[in-house]
Design an enzyme around this catalytic site. Structure first.
Site, PDB file in Angstrom:
ATOM      1  N   ALA A 275       0.839  -1.194   0.000  1.00 24.72           N
ATOM      2  CA  ALA A 275       0.000   0.000   0.000  1.00 24.72           C
ATOM      3  C   ALA A 275       0.873   1.242   0.000  1.00 24.72           C
ATOM      4  O   ALA A 275       1.843   1.323   0.754  1.00 24.72           O
ATOM      5  CB  ALA A 275      -0.913   0.023   1.225  1.00 24.72           C
ATOM      6  N   ASP A 276       0.525   2.190  -0.838  1.00 24.28           N
ATOM      7  CA  ASP A 276       1.180   3.488  -0.796  1.00 24.28           C
ATOM      8  C   ASP A 276       0.444   4.446   0.129  1.00 24.28           C
ATOM      9  O   ASP A 276       1.049   5.361   0.688  1.00 24.28           O
ATOM     10  CB  ASP A 276       1.267   4.075  -2.206  1.00 24.28           C
ATOM     11  CG  ASP A 276       2.324   3.380  -3.032  1.00 24.28           C
ATOM     12  OD1 ASP A 276       3.471   3.843  -3.035  1.00 24.28           O
ATOM     13  OD2 ASP A 276       2.023   2.347  -3.648  1.00 24.28           O
TER      14      ASP A 276
END
Length: 417
Positions: A275-276
């Site tokens: 996940a960014d």
């Protein structure tokens, strides 16, 4: 090589692996300034949300060690650091780890300035805090790997087995039927690169895969090519081969066929992604193509898992619709570059070529990320364990992040009143 590392750091010196040269060359660049860090991040010589934060903050630490600040006052030192941090924040806007690191470091130097009238104290406080970000990331990754592997093992064997007695259920006729533990090894698919090359080491989503492999629970790992930047084929495939993990590379568009044709044969149990940025409700921004994989996994009854350190969770962003999505250059879709393959099949790293793979005048839409709605995510695994859902079905981060929840969410709610 002495192990895969995106970053090598000793106080006053920062080396960053040039990931644009992988998988054929393994070379480090020395980063001495914030400007050089910005360029390394922007050009994607370093990428991955945790690694971006580490490189940006440590580059400034290197500046503070090596440059002459003998005439600085506390205020001028704080101003210098804050301005550099604001500059670095613009290198990659979608990944939130850098934003969270910057917020933490600004608090650190503010507190240091209140407790001392020496600029050197402010510098030392910053350097130690930046170094701690690097140290904490590895501990975090190992915890995510363990919690993720345990979660997936529970899904594989959802009934508790008690010693030799086992667990039983009752049939419609009243007969007790023993429920045996499923000892089949599982296969998983991952997207983009979330391993040692995207972090301080071990990795997040790829860290879970690595842990599964170390525990002898993994049959096979599938990795997507991850167009258009090919982080999967260039980097994840490289890591999997390096770690001797049984793995197969597929194009992004093959995932649906893989699930339909080989789910039962290979016991494909999960899609695991990094996940960014994770919004407050659990909506997750990650490499483009993640959303499509979540839809496919949901259709085929395959668990969709997000592996994210709490530094990737953005409590100030209510949902995915508020996440700023970065757009990349058009040539990433219309051209490709790399080392030349000679007639004999050998890769010649001394010869590079850029090749047109599309009509060069075609219009291009090239978002670097997409957002997967929380409803399509089965579990978010952090270094503090699995995130539970609220009564409305959204993910509830309050229990694992009580202090940040109070400071960010409850404060925001109070200010609206």
């Amino acid at each position: 090589m002495d192990g895969l590392q995106a970053v090598r750091y000793t106080r006053g010196r920062l080396l960053v692996l040039d990931q644009l040269r992988l998988p054929h060359e393994y070379e480090y660049d020395e980063v001495q300034t914030s400007e050089e860090a910005f360029d390394a991040i922007r050009s994607m010589r370093v990428r991955g949300a945790p690694a971006i934060a580490i490189v940006a903050t440590l580059a400034l630490a290197v500046e503070l060690v090596n440059q002459d600040f003998s005439s600085a006052t506390v205020v001028s030192q704080q101003d210098y650091i804050n301005q550099k941090l604001d500059y670095l924040k613009g290198s990659r806007p979608t990944a939130v780890d850098l934003t969270n690191a910057i917020s933490l470091l600004k608090q650190v130097i503010a507190h240091a300035g209140q407790s001392s009238n020496e600029a050197a104290t402010v510098r030392e406080a910053y350097i130690k805090a930046a170094e701690k970000i690097l140290q904490d990331d590895l501990t975090t990754n190992l915890a995510i790997g363990r919690y993720g592997a345990e979660y997936l093992r529970r899904q594989q064997s959802p009934f508790d087995i008690v010693d030799e007695v086992g667990c039983f259920t009752t049939s419609s006729s009243g007969e007790q039927i023993a429920l045996e533990k499923d000892d089949r090894k599982m296969s998983v698919l991952t997207h983009c690169n979330t391993g040692a090359l995207a972090t301080s080491g071990h990795g997040t989503a790829l860290g879970i895969i690595r842990t599964l492999h170390n525990m002898d629970y993994l049959e096979h790992a599938f990795c997507t090519e991850t167009r258009p930047y090919n982080q999967g084929s260039r980097l994840t495939a490289f890591e999997l081969v390096y770690e001797n993990i049984p793995a197969t590379l597929i194009t992004d568009s093959m995932a649906g066929a893989l699930f339909a044709q080989r789910k039962e044969e290979k016991n494909i149990s999960a899609v695991i992604v990094g996940a960014d940025r994770v919004a407050r409700n659990g909506d997750t921004a990650n490499k483009i193509g993640t959303y499509g994989l979540a839809v496919l996994a949901n259709y085929h009854g395959i668990k969709f898992i997000v592996a994210a350190p709490t530094t990737s969770i953005d409590l100030e962003t209510a949902s995915g619709k508020d996440i700023q999505i970065e757009f990349r250059a058009r040539h990433e879709l219309t051209q490709i570059s790399g080392a030349v393959v000679e007639v004999d099949g050998m890769v010649n790293t001394s010869k590079k070529a850029r090749v047109a793979i599309a009509e060069q005048k075609i219009d291009v839409w090239n978002p670097a990320f997409d957002v997967t709605p929380y409803r399509l995510i089965d579990a978010i695994i952090t270094e503090k364990g699995e995130v539970v859902r609220s009564k409305t079905g959204t993910f509830d981060f309050q229990a694992i992040m009580p202090e940040r929840w109070t400071a960010q969410v409850e404060k925001e709610a109070h200010e609206r009143i």
